[in-house]
Design an enzyme around this catalytic site. Structure first.
Site, PDB file in Angstrom:
ATOM      1  N   LYS A   1      78.694  43.954  13.494  1.00 23.26           N
ATOM      2  CA  LYS A   1      80.084  44.287  13.869  1.00 23.26           C
ATOM      3  C   LYS A   1      80.246  44.104  15.427  1.00 23.26           C
ATOM      4  O   LYS A   1      81.296  43.496  15.964  1.00 23.26           O
ATOM      5  CB  LYS A   1      80.591  45.628  13.248  1.00 23.26           C
ATOM      6  CG  LYS A   1      80.471  45.698  11.906  1.00 23.26           C
ATOM      7  CD  LYS A   1      81.853  44.748  11.432  1.00 23.26           C
ATOM      8  CE  LYS A   1      81.857  44.868   9.926  1.00 23.26           C
ATOM      9  NZ  LYS A   1      82.891  43.944   9.499  1.00 23.26           N
TER      10      LYS A   1
ATOM     11  N   GLN B   1      86.771  47.464  -1.526  1.00 23.87           N
ATOM     12  CA  GLN B   1      87.574  48.861  -1.273  1.00 23.87           C
ATOM     13  C   GLN B   1      88.794  48.533  -0.635  1.00 23.87           C
ATOM     14  O   GLN B   1      89.850  48.804  -1.054  1.00 23.87           O
ATOM     15  CB  GLN B   1      86.707  49.938  -0.593  1.00 23.87           C
ATOM     16  CG  GLN B   1      87.313  51.181  -0.681  1.00 23.87           C
ATOM     17  CD  GLN B   1      86.949  52.281   0.249  1.00 23.87           C
ATOM     18  OE1 GLN B   1      86.127  51.921   1.113  1.00 23.87           O
ATOM     19  NE2 GLN B   1      87.227  53.382   0.089  1.00 23.87           N
TER      20      GLN B   1
ATOM     21  N   TYR C   1      74.265  46.619  10.284  1.00 15.03           N
ATOM     22  CA  TYR C   1      75.613  46.453   9.962  1.00 15.03           C
ATOM     23  C   TYR C   1      76.476  46.573  11.157  1.00 15.03           C
ATOM     24  O   TYR C   1      77.403  46.004  11.640  1.00 15.03           O
ATOM     25  CB  TYR C   1      76.270  47.621   9.003  1.00 15.03           C
ATOM     26  CG  TYR C   1      77.749  47.687   8.888  1.00 15.03           C
ATOM     27  CD1 TYR C   1      78.436  46.761   8.092  1.00 15.03           C
ATOM     28  CD2 TYR C   1      78.120  48.901   9.142  1.00 15.03           C
ATOM     29  CE1 TYR C   1      79.737  46.849   7.795  1.00 15.03           C
ATOM     30  CE2 TYR C   1      79.584  49.106   9.030  1.00 15.03           C
ATOM     31  CZ  TYR C   1      80.392  48.106   8.379  1.00 15.03           C
ATOM     32  OH  TYR C   1      81.694  48.336   8.267  1.00 15.03           O
TER      33      TYR C   1
HETATM   34  C1  AKB Z   1      80.217  52.423   6.129  1.00 19.99           C
HETATM   35  O1  AKB Z   1      79.862  53.506   5.766  1.00 19.99           O
HETATM   36  O2  AKB Z   1      79.302  51.503   6.258  1.00 19.99           O
HETATM   37  C2  AKB Z   1      81.533  51.966   6.293  1.00 19.99           C
HETATM   38  C3  AKB Z   1      82.042  51.880   7.713  1.00 19.99           C
HETATM   39  C4  AKB Z   1      82.132  53.412   8.501  1.00 19.99           C
HETATM   40  O3  AKB Z   1      82.179  51.042   8.166  1.00 19.99           O
HETATM   41  N1  AKB Z   1      82.504  52.857   5.451  1.00 19.99           N
END
Ligand code: AKB
Length: 323
Positions: free
Chosen positions: A149, A15, A145
């Protein structure tokens, strides 16, 4: 940006990559922006300039491309987002961390290029203050995630402090764009909703009506990214990752902004596993450090974004009516 810049974009078919590559090719010239992704999906990214198939877990391939083109700036955008990583936690961790380490290690050895690496509001968790979340605060993310990060931020700062690697980063909120669809995020509804409003006049939302999240329109996200990359080094005081913010809204508010253009548009709500992820994230972000240090300021509010999204999605449908 200068004409001597040569840019490498990893994860270019995603994206952010799709929009970023097009913008950088417009500004620098097509041959100065090398797009790579794990597979060539053709289109403007694959056809309008140099493209190489690269898996970010292959550090040697990455290093060869950096040498071949004498790259000065690398945007490392390849990652598994929040919802997809929850479905495959070990692979999410592996891809998100190994890809970053490969690049940081090449930068440590060569010291010849700058890195942009995206972080996310996912670094925050349920114990973080949800309103006006400060730059420095409690960070106990509950998603793979978010954990990747947060760890990535620590490593970026470490490589800057210990080895002088010039790495810069932003904690992106949910990003909304029309050129390319997001893949596997919790904030993706805020893109899908525009497509469904135009194509079907109705949308089933996977978050509840009042789930407020921080969001940003892609042109603002690109400005933030490029401005941070080109800020004088001494102005970039945070080397983990900067909070940046633009708009906060919930699904019922974005729906109302679309209804001003499409009065018959209806939305139903059927929260799924992504609701818990959204509930663990902040609702609004304090980005005063980015504003003070390198002059961040957004251009789009919700009204302006909705008008621009609908206009551009309609244009796309006029060009390819099968949409
Ligand atoms: C997600 O929804 O995983 C991403 C983000 C907020 O990093 N768009």
């Amino acid at each position: 940006m200068s004409t001597s810049d040569t840019v490498l974009v990893l994860g270019a078919a995603g994206q952010i990559g799709t929009d970023l590559v097009m913008r950088l090719r417009n500004e620098l010239g097509s041959d100065k922006v090398i797009a790579t992704d794990v597979k060539n999906q053709g289109g403007a990214i694959g056809n309008d300039g140099p493209f190489h198939t690269i898996d970010v877990m292959n550090g040697q391939a990455m290093a060869e491309i950096i040498d071949k083109y004498k790259v000065t700036h690398v945007y490392h955008l390849a990652a598994l987002l929040s919802a997809t990583a929850e479905k495959n936690p070990m692979f999410g961790w592996k891809l998100n961390m190994e890809g970053l380490f490969n690049l940081l290690e090449i930068a440590r050895e060569k010291k010849s290029f700058q890195i942009f690496w995206p972080s996310s509001i996912a670094v925050f968790g349920p114990t973080t203050p949800a309103q006006k979340t400060p730059q420095h605060t409690i960070m106990e993310p509950t998603t793979v995630y978010g954990i990747s990060k947060q760890a990535g931020e620590r490593w970026c700062e470490y490589y800057f402090n210990k080895y002088g690697v010039d790495v810069r980063s932003i904690r992106y909120p949910g990003l909304i764009s029309y050129k390319s669809a997001p893949g596997g995020g919790t904030t993706d509804y805020a893109v899908d909703i525009y497509h469904k409003a135009l194509d079907q006049g109705t949308y089933e939302c996977f978050l509840s009506a009042n789930t407020v999240l921080p969001m940003m329109y892609m042109p603002d996200a690109l400005d933030a990214t490029i401005n941070l990359m080109h800020a004088p080094a001494e102005k970039v005081k945070i080397r983990s990752s900067y909070n940046v913010a633009a708009i906060s809204f919930d699904p019922q508010t974005i729906a109302a902004s679309i209804q001003k253009h499409i009065p018959d548009f209806t939305v139903t709500y059927k929260p799924d596993f992504r609701q818990a992820i959204a509930d663990s994230w902040p609702q609004s972000i304090d980005d005063s450090a980015a504003r003070t240090d390198w002059g961040w300021k957004e251009k789009f509010d919700l009204t302006a974004m909705t008008a621009d999204m609908l206009l551009n999605l309609k244009k796309q449908r006029d060009i390819t009516p099968s949409h």
